[in-house]
Design an enzyme around this catalytic site. Sequence first.
Site, PDB file in Angstrom:
ATOM      1  N   ASN A 127      95.468  -3.256  85.046  1.00 14.68           N
ATOM      2  CA  ASN A 127      96.699  -3.479  84.863  1.00 14.68           C
ATOM      3  C   ASN A 127      97.560  -2.573  83.895  1.00 14.68           C
ATOM      4  OD1 ASN A 127      99.246  -4.539  85.592  1.00 14.68           O
ATOM      5  ND2 ASN A 127      99.158  -6.177  84.158  1.00 14.68           N
ATOM      6  N   ARG A 132      98.383   6.128  80.151  1.00  9.89           N
ATOM      7  CA  ARG A 132      98.383   5.318  78.942  1.00  9.89           C
ATOM      8  C   ARG A 132      96.785   5.068  78.752  1.00  9.89           C
ATOM      9  NH1 ARG A 132      99.508   0.640  76.115  1.00  9.89           N
ATOM     10  NH2 ARG A 132      99.088  -0.869  78.011  1.00  9.89           N
ATOM     11  N   ARG A 177      93.161  -6.191  76.274  1.00  8.51           N
ATOM     12  CA  ARG A 177      91.983  -5.490  76.900  1.00  8.51           C
ATOM     13  C   ARG A 177      91.067  -5.654  75.627  1.00  8.51           C
ATOM     14  NH1 ARG A 177      96.307  -3.310  78.201  1.00  8.51           N
ATOM     15  NH2 ARG A 177      97.046  -3.289  80.411  1.00  8.51           N
ATOM     16  N   LYS A 219      87.073  -5.309  90.924  1.00  5.31           N
ATOM     17  CA  LYS A 219      87.582  -3.877  90.697  1.00  5.31           C
ATOM     18  C   LYS A 219      86.759  -3.215  89.619  1.00  5.31           C
ATOM     19  CE  LYS A 219      90.181  -0.008  90.814  1.00  5.31           C
ATOM     20  NZ  LYS A 219      90.093   0.380  89.579  1.00  5.31           N
ATOM     21  N   PRO A 236      85.698   0.776  95.099  1.00  6.15           N
ATOM     22  CA  PRO A 236      86.799   0.079  94.254  1.00  6.15           C
ATOM     23  C   PRO A 236      87.861   0.101  95.154  1.00  6.15           C
ATOM     24  CG  PRO A 236      85.592   1.918  93.082  1.00  6.15           C
ATOM     25  CD  PRO A 236      85.122   2.045  94.736  1.00  6.15           C
ATOM     26  N   ASP A 238      91.932  -0.733  94.807  1.00  7.25           N
ATOM     27  CA  ASP A 238      92.833  -0.786  93.977  1.00  7.25           C
ATOM     28  C   ASP A 238      94.343  -0.986  95.043  1.00  7.25           C
ATOM     29  OD1 ASP A 238      93.098   1.886  94.678  1.00  7.25           O
ATOM     30  OD2 ASP A 238      94.430   1.966  93.130  1.00  7.25           O
TER      31      ASP A 238
END
Length: 281
Positions: A127, A132, A177, A219, A236, A238
């Site tokens: 997320n 970033r 996280r 994921k 994966p 997404d």
Amino acid sequence: MKYQVRGGHIYLFDLFDLSATLQCGQCFRWEAAGENRWQGVAFGRQLTLRQSADTIIFENTSPEDFLQIWAPYFDLYTDYGQMHRQLCQNPLLRDILLSCAGTPAQGLHILRQDPWEALCSFILSQNNNIPRIQKIIRSLCALFGEEIAPGAFSFPSYQQLAGLSLEDLAPIRSGFRAKYILDAAKKLCRSAPSLQEIQEASLPDARFLLRQIKGVGPKVAECALLYGFHRLEAFPMDVWMFRAMASLFPGAGPQDFGGLAGVAQQYIYHYSRQNPHLFSV
DNA sequence: GTCCAGGATCGGA
DNA sequence: TCCGATCATGGA
């Protein structure tokens, strides 16, 4: 693999493409350092790379490191032409792969990253957006890695991170996280599971073992397996892949792409990111 | 202010 | 088993 050592640099002659490989979301530690020039750190070594057409120049490394560190890392010992031909035999993939011919996408490699770095990086990716993620990882390395060259830091080991507290990690601004990477580091230290165990396990078992770690869902597990453990069958999914699959291969899933599904995934992901207008919501 | 980002977890239907 | 809210953070 064709290369030359000349004037302190190493010249690699290959279809391998830096921008496609380094910008397709599989790694977070390479930064643009000018036109067609990249700088990054892997396995505790810093490297500067430059690409001109089908030549890649390794600017600050030794022939020994090139052969022992960088050639495996960039998966240069693998024949991607052969892999490409194998994928083309699947009628579903034929068109999209042929559309890669003559473009940078054809030189897309799956990196063989350090398993812990890949796992930790993709835990931090959840997320979150790529700029970033890169910023958080830069900060993590600067604070807890070792300075291997002026301004360049290694990725901290899980042993180093296992001793930290949430307060210690607060400066990297990773939000919710942080508790996940502490859980990962501590569990790996207790070998519950161990990286070697995951490495040697069957794919279903490896998925199960990875998901014992908090913050590792479907994921993140697939990303760790494909990019950290080089399991080319891992796939994966997404938001971009969901959109691209629904649009390009309605009704199809990873199982339709066989043992190289992960490689196919990377081409599809790259394609969707290069042509976002084709996959708007 | 709202929405979104290479998602996972939790609680409640 | 499935679904929605929630989680930190910062940029658009």
